[in-house]
Write an enzyme that holds these catalytic residues in place. Sequence first.
Site, mmCIF file in Angstrom:
data_model
loop_
_atom_site.group_PDB
_atom_site.id
_atom_site.type_symbol
_atom_site.label_atom_id
_atom_site.label_comp_id
_atom_site.label_asym_id
_atom_site.label_seq_id
_atom_site.Cartn_x
_atom_site.Cartn_y
_atom_site.Cartn_z
ATOM 1 N N ASP A 21 47.367 -8.130 19.971
ATOM 2 C CA ASP A 21 48.407 -8.929 19.299
ATOM 3 C C ASP A 21 48.034 -10.405 19.232
ATOM 4 O O ASP A 21 48.490 -11.119 18.347
ATOM 5 C CB ASP A 21 49.735 -8.826 20.074
ATOM 6 C CG ASP A 21 50.143 -7.377 20.298
ATOM 7 O OD1 ASP A 21 50.642 -7.056 21.399
ATOM 8 O OD2 ASP A 21 49.920 -6.568 19.376
ATOM 9 N N LYS A 223 35.470 -23.843 28.526
ATOM 10 C CA LYS A 223 35.051 -22.447 28.739
ATOM 11 C C LYS A 223 33.691 -22.447 29.415
ATOM 12 O O LYS A 223 32.833 -23.252 29.068
ATOM 13 C CB LYS A 223 34.939 -21.725 27.382
ATOM 14 C CG LYS A 223 36.232 -21.654 26.567
ATOM 15 C CD LYS A 223 35.955 -21.156 25.154
ATOM 16 C CE LYS A 223 35.286 -22.247 24.327
ATOM 17 N NZ LYS A 223 35.100 -21.858 22.903
ATOM 18 N N ASP A 248 31.009 -16.918 20.045
ATOM 19 C CA ASP A 248 29.599 -16.765 19.646
ATOM 20 C C ASP A 248 28.642 -17.047 20.793
ATOM 21 O O ASP A 248 27.418 -16.957 20.607
ATOM 22 C CB ASP A 248 29.277 -17.706 18.466
ATOM 23 C CG ASP A 248 29.321 -19.169 18.900
ATOM 24 O OD1 ASP A 248 28.300 -19.860 18.771
ATOM 25 O OD2 ASP A 248 30.365 -19.601 19.406
HETATM 26 O O1 DEZ Z 1 27.977 -28.948 22.395
HETATM 27 C C1 DEZ Z 1 29.134 -28.608 22.365
HETATM 28 O O2 DEZ Z 1 30.059 -29.307 22.833
HETATM 29 C C2 DEZ Z 1 29.375 -27.228 21.865
HETATM 30 O O3 DEZ Z 1 28.227 -26.700 21.299
HETATM 31 C C3 DEZ Z 1 30.351 -27.007 20.801
HETATM 32 O O4 DEZ Z 1 31.057 -28.070 20.461
HETATM 33 C C4 DEZ Z 1 31.085 -25.758 21.174
HETATM 34 O O5 DEZ Z 1 32.228 -25.603 20.450
HETATM 35 P P1 DEZ Z 1 32.899 -24.139 20.399
HETATM 36 O O6 DEZ Z 1 31.807 -23.183 20.020
HETATM 37 O O7 DEZ Z 1 33.439 -23.869 21.781
HETATM 38 O O8 DEZ Z 1 33.952 -24.294 19.318
HETATM 39 MG MG MG Z 2 31.133 -21.436 19.554
#
Ligand code: DEZ
Ligand code: MG
Length: 304
Positions: A21, A223, A248
Amino acid sequence: MSVYLNSEKPEDYLALVDKYDTWLFDCDGVLWRGDSLIDGAKEVLELLRARQKSVLFVTNNATKSRRNYKKKFDALGIEAHVDEVYGSAFAAAVYLSSVIKLSKDKKVYVIGMSGLEEELKDEGISFIGGTDPADHTLLPPQDEIPPDPSVAAVLVGLDTAINYTKLSKAFRYLHSNPECLFLATNEDSTYPSDKGLLPGAGSILAPLKYSLGESRPVTAIGKPNSVMLDCIKAKHDFDPKRTIMVGDRLNTDIQFGKGGGLATLLVLTGIASEKDLKGPTPPIAIPDYVTSSIGDLRVLGEQA
Ligand SMILES: O=C(O)[C@H](O)[C@H](O)COP(=O)(O)O
Ligand SMILES: [Mg+2]
């Protein structure tokens, strides 16, 4: 073992959508690369919302505030509301205000950009550095950088204007004061731009980690740290068992999802590739599902 979805079996995508959801979407490498939308991403978000799914955005990119992201979504024609956007800049500001409870007489030395500054201001956190032009002048190494006990933390995020002056100041504040907190918005090593990979926030942080050594560990708030999920839980009710994290990158998005008890869907339009999953070294985190792109879920539109 991951379930590999593919367009030959559209029913698998339908079954996936029926199971969850709440959909948490990473941004860079999933919805877009730089300012270029991933093919089908806009349509799939619309299809999910049409099916009454909750959609939230969870990005480690600390260069933009939630309000900046709302402007980016608007410019790309994607429906999004500020309170659906969770960025590592916001999480870092909340961490300083609500977890550390930084006192008003203390401030933070920032390596980062205007989006990070905006989130700190919104949380009432005093800071120096960041986009301050004084830090964009190239400091001769012999210049004195006096210790400042009111700098209670150094916070490092992706900063495309990084230089020796900023690194020297951050190093001195941390090296001269063992009480000074060493914080980072995130540690992504690379950033998937629309022109290919670029150094990420983790590569801005690396010189400080190296020069300070193991004795000064850094706390990265984005994260896979659960702080981002705590921020989301504070505002949104969701059942982790019926929630899926779409990302990703294995060592951020997928680890974050698994750590939060969520299902995980890896897309191959950003950092991770099939060889990361099937290569000689075991993957740091195994996604529940894998598909080539979020655009693959367009099959939802072909079904009633
Ligand atoms: O270097 C960074 O901060 C990250 O590669 C990038 O901004 C990650 O962003 P996300 O894939 O979590 O949207
Ligand atoms: Mg990303």
